[in-house]
Design a protein around this motif. Structure first.
Motif, short mmCIF file in Angstrom:
data_model
loop_
_atom_site.label_atom_id
_atom_site.label_comp_id
_atom_site.label_asym_id
_atom_site.label_seq_id
_atom_site.Cartn_x
_atom_site.Cartn_y
_atom_site.Cartn_z
N THR B 101 0.77 -1.15 -0.09
CA THR B 101 0.10 0.01 -0.02
C THR B 101 0.88 1.35 0.20
O THR B 101 1.49 1.52 1.06
CB THR B 101 -0.83 0.08 1.45
N PRO B 102 0.72 1.87 -1.14
CA PRO B 102 1.67 3.20 -1.15
C PRO B 102 1.07 4.26 -0.10
O PRO B 102 0.01 4.19 0.12
CB PRO B 102 1.40 3.68 -2.42
N GLY B 103 1.86 5.12 0.11
CA GLY B 103 1.59 6.16 1.03
C GLY B 103 2.32 7.36 0.68
O GLY B 103 3.16 7.56 -0.14
N PRO B 104 2.13 8.52 1.80
CA PRO B 104 1.30 8.46 2.92
C PRO B 104 -0.15 8.23 2.56
O PRO B 104 -0.86 7.91 3.71
CB PRO B 104 1.65 9.90 3.47
N ASP B 105 -0.86 8.67 1.60
CA ASP B 105 -2.13 8.69 1.33
C ASP B 105 -2.48 7.61 0.28
O ASP B 105 -2.00 7.60 -0.75
CB ASP B 105 -2.60 9.97 0.96
N PRO B 106 -2.97 6.31 0.73
CA PRO B 106 -3.13 5.17 -0.14
C PRO B 106 -3.74 5.47 -1.22
O PRO B 106 -3.38 4.88 -2.41
CB PRO B 106 -3.90 4.39 0.73
N GLU B 107 -4.69 6.48 -1.40
CA GLU B 107 -5.63 6.72 -2.63
C GLU B 107 -4.36 7.85 -3.59
O GLU B 107 -4.23 7.66 -4.71
CB GLU B 107 -7.02 7.42 -2.12
N LYS B 108 -4.41 8.95 -2.80
CA LYS B 108 -3.92 10.04 -3.60
C LYS B 108 -2.51 9.67 -4.11
O LYS B 108 -2.04 10.27 -4.99
CB LYS B 108 -3.89 11.41 -2.78
N SER B 109 -1.84 8.96 -3.09
CA SER B 109 -0.26 8.68 -3.49
C SER B 109 -0.06 7.77 -4.84
O SER B 109 1.14 7.59 -5.40
CB SER B 109 0.33 8.30 -2.38
N LEU B 110 -1.22 7.04 -5.13
CA LEU B 110 -0.99 6.24 -6.15
C LEU B 110 -0.13 6.83 -7.52
O LEU B 110 0.48 6.03 -8.11
CB LEU B 110 -2.19 5.37 -6.55
N ASN B 111 -0.81 7.86 -7.90
CA ASN B 111 -0.18 8.52 -9.01
C ASN B 111 0.93 9.57 -8.94
O ASN B 111 1.21 10.28 -9.57
CB ASN B 111 -1.58 9.17 -9.83
N SER B 112 1.31 9.55 -7.61
CA SER B 112 2.43 10.43 -7.22
C SER B 112 3.64 9.71 -7.57
O SER B 112 3.79 8.33 -7.56
CB SER B 112 2.44 10.96 -5.77
#
Lengths: 478, 271
Positions: B101-112
């Motif tokens: 699970t990427p982070g720090p934000d599992p949703e927003k960080s996906l495309n970072s």
């Protein structure tokens, strides 16, 4: 490496001191360990009283952070210890210093430290070169007593210094320091911002202005007002005050001066050479000086860079507040005033006010912010000015008698003698670089604060006055 | 994928068939990559001399957390909990919530862009993709383009933009890739989002031995840093060189990501 130590480690110090009594001959031998006390300017750590060399551990963190440069103006500072200037480091001649440079993981850039107190290539720069999220350790022995600048020396060096990476380290001489009552740490530096002085919001660094050596801000201790009002330094009548004065630059040389004081003693450039009875001392960029003086009379003493436009237009103004009993024998204050006016005061008529776009309340709010950026350093936050130096705006008969004259004064500057609420003043007010709209707001604020009550001033009224051109006692001719 | 490969082949054939004197049409870049025409790159230090850069393909944007997640799923030895310390330091993928699970934000960080990544990890990812990490010359050459010109060095707005980014603190959550401008080559985020690894990050300067007190770092401190620089106003480049030389191959930092490159194998014409 994660732990930070900013508090005095009294226990360790006490333990070390108890070990170090006597034995003059053994004072070069390293005995014990202590952690350097790191405090935010203008505070300095306690004088070192031990009589032997020791191992001093310095834990220094570098942080890149956004903070206030002036009211309403923010800047991204890069600071040692998380402050600008970095904390004052105090060690003793012969000490062995173990230096830990910790580059915060959130930082974008590598950093290092070049301490002018270090004898060795780069002053420690290469050995302390540290990537974000890492920590470097290096050691050195301090051989020469004095006060030295430290700074970041990572490329581009100018930018690292311009963003705040400097501070002072003192190597106390073996024989100790003459006792004084108060010690403070004052460091001058300049900032180069994309927007002009006072322009609101976050201001990025301007490479062009830095290359041209055209700073927008020249400040003491890292921001406009860091050494005034509640942040002023203090002393009592009769006390001896010692100021450690550093200059981080990056470009300008300081003409350090305290208005109304004479330095009894100056350690020129922070070294051994002492000059006495000095009015203004030069502090080179990347250099320091130590000034000492006894305060004999109470009052507020203004600390300036006597390259004086920097003080009145760019922020290099600090205050030393001295409390205690007045001594009329030394300083009488004003004893008599008589009119001396070879030229008449200009008379201006008030043009009719037009309808304003901003409400009066809005103007007062905007004006307050502007006042606290452009005016407060002289006229003070309470509008009372400083006796004999800067005239009051609060319930000022001079101001209220002719608002247009005051507006013209803001636009074109004003000089020469004037009498306000019965007190004479004779100072120069330089033109304040504000737009007509800003002047309208700041005047509306002034006219409706501290017991004053008046109408809102419109930008149109200011424009009209500007078109009339400078008055006879104006500072500019344009 | 197959389709784009056959297009490449087709384009290459067409190029080969072009008449003498005509410039060959640029080969079609693989999906997600752009074509960078050959050119010259001027290193920061004059003494190194100009370097010719051959044509190559480069990822349109930095590798994202989502893309990197695909990699660690099939290469468990690169998982956050499994990675060997000699290949990535203690802060490897430190902002990830867990191994998958990427982070720090599992949703927003996906495309970072993926950050807290070591040089070894970047290389392993690139290899898995059938690509490689660009060289410093390639990266600097591609990054010197402004929005409209292959060489943005003369554009004050270009280097001001870069400096402004360097002097802004790291955001808590990295913006998505593609959030900055598209440069002349069609590359996004060469400036303004993250630092990027290059294959020869610590061999940039002429001194040879890159580590130690007597090596290249010295050139980046105080006076010595300015003596050999090709353009003293190129402070932005100074900062990239300084960062690179502060790194070691296992280091991971909050602002350091990467993108991949790919060589172009154009068959040489027989004259």
């Amino acid at each position: 490496m994660k732990t930070r130590h900013y508090k005095p480690v009294i226990l360790t110090l006490a333990a070390i001191m108890s070990l170090g009594f006597g034995l003059q001959t053994a004072d070069a031998q390293i005995k014990g360990t202590e952690k350097a006390v790191l405090l935010k300017a203008p505070q300095v750590p306690p004088v070192i009283t031990r009589t032997h060399a020791t191992k001093v551990i310095v834990e220094m963190e570098v942080k890149e952070y956004v903070d206030r440069l002036a009211d309403g103006v923010e800047y991204t500072f890069w600071g040692f210890g998380g402050f600008v200037p970095g904390p004052f480091i105090r060690v003793r001649e012969g000490d062995h210093v173990e230096f830990h440079l910790n580059n915060h993981p959130d930082n974008k850039l590598p950093h290092n430290i070049d301490l002018h107190a270090v004898t060795g290539p780069g002053g420690g720069a290469a050995s302390s070169f540290t990537a974000p999220g890492h920590s470097s350790t290096f050691s050195f022995k301090v051989l020469n007593p004095g006060v030295y600048v430290y700074h970041c020396a990572t490329a581009p060096v100018g930018m690292h210094i311009a963003n705040g990476m400097y501070g002072l380290i003192q190597v106390q001489p073996k024989e100790g320091l003459p006792k004084v009552d108060k010690e403070y740490y004052v460091m001058q530096s300049e900032f180069y911002t994309a927007g002009r002085y006072g322009e609101k919001g976050h201001q990025p660094f301007s490479m062009e202005k830095a290359l041209d050596e055209r700073p927008d801000y020249v400040v003491f201790n890292g921001s406009v007002g860091a050494l005034v009002g509640d942040n002023a330094i203090n002393a009592k009548v009769g006390e001896n005050v010692r100021l450690y004065v550093g200059n981080g630059g990056p470009n300008l040389v300081s003409s350090f001066h305290v208005i109304g004081e004479i330095f009894d003693k100056v350690n020129i450039e922070g070294g051994d050479l002492v000059n006495k009875n000095v009015q203004t001392t030069l502090v080179p960029a990347g250099g320091a000086a130590v000034v000492e003086f006894k305060v004999d009379v109470p009052g507020t003493f203004i600390i300036v860079d006597h390259s004086i436009f920097r003080t009145f237009n760019k922020g290099s103004l600090g205050m030393l507040k001295v409390t205690g009993k007045a001594n009329p024998d030394l300083y009488s204050g004003k004893t008599e005033d008589s009119v001396y006016q070879p030229e008449g005061q200009p008379t201006l008529t008030t043009p009719p006010a037009k309808v304003q776009k901003m409400t009066k309340a809005e103007r007062i709010k905007t004006g307050e912010r502007l006042y606290n950026t452009s005016c407060f350093a002289c006229h003070q936050s309470n509008g009372k000015g400083l006796p004999k130096i800067f005239p009051p705006l609060a319930k000022s008969d001079y101001l209220l008698a002719d608002v247009d004259r005051a507006i013209s004064g803001i636009i074109y500057g004003q000089k020469g003698p004037m009498k306000v609420n019965g007190e004479p003043y004779n100072m120069i007010m330089t033109p304040v670089n504000l737009t007509d709209d800003e002047i309208a707001s700041v005047m509306t604020f002034v006219l409706n604060n501290w017991g004053n009550s008046g109408d809102a001033v419109t930008p149109e009224r200011v424009t009209k006055i500007r078109k009339k051109g400078p008055a006879k006692n104006a500072v500019t001719s344009k | 994928m197959n389709l784009s490969r056959s297009i490449v082949a087709l384009v290459l054939l067409t190029a080969g068939a072009a008449g003498a004197g005509d410039l060959p049409a640029p080969p079609k870049a693989p999906l997600g990559m752009v074509y960078i025409a050959p050119g010259e790159y001027e290193p920061l230090f004059k003494s190194e001399g100009k370097k010719a850069v051959s044509a190559f393909f480069m990822d349109r944007h930095p590798v994202t957390n989502a893309e990197y997640l695909d990699f660690v799923k099939v290469n468990p030895k690169w998982r956050k909990s499994r990675v060997r310390r000699i290949f990535a330091d203690h802060s490897y993928l430190t902002k990830w919530v867990s191994d998958d699970t990427p982070g720090p934000d599992p949703e927003k960080s996906l495309n970072s862009p993926v950050v807290h990544i070591s040089w070894h990890a970047a290389r392993a990812y690139a290899k898995w993709k059938g690509k490689r990490i660009p060289s410093q010359a390639e990266w600097e050459y591609a990054a010197s383009a402004s929005k409209t010109k292959p060489n943005g060095k003369e554009d004050p707005d270009h280097y001001r933009y870069i400096l402004d980014w360097y002097s802004r603190p790291t955001p808590k959550v990295m913006p998505a890739v593609g959030s900055t401008y598209k440069n002349y080559w069609g590359l996004y985020d060469m400036h303004g989002l993250v630092w990027e690894w290059v294959s020869d990050f610590n061999t940039a300067l002429v001194t040879g031995e890159s580590r130690g007190d007597a090596g290249l770092e010295r050139q980046l401190f105080c006076g010595s840093g300015s003596v050999g620089a090709s353009d003293f106003k190129d402070y932005a480049a100074f900062m990239r060189y300084a960062l690179r030389s502060s790194l070691e191959a296992d280091f991971t930092t909050a602002n350091l990501g990467f993108r991949c490159a790919k060589s172009i194998n154009i068959p040489k014409k027989k004259d």
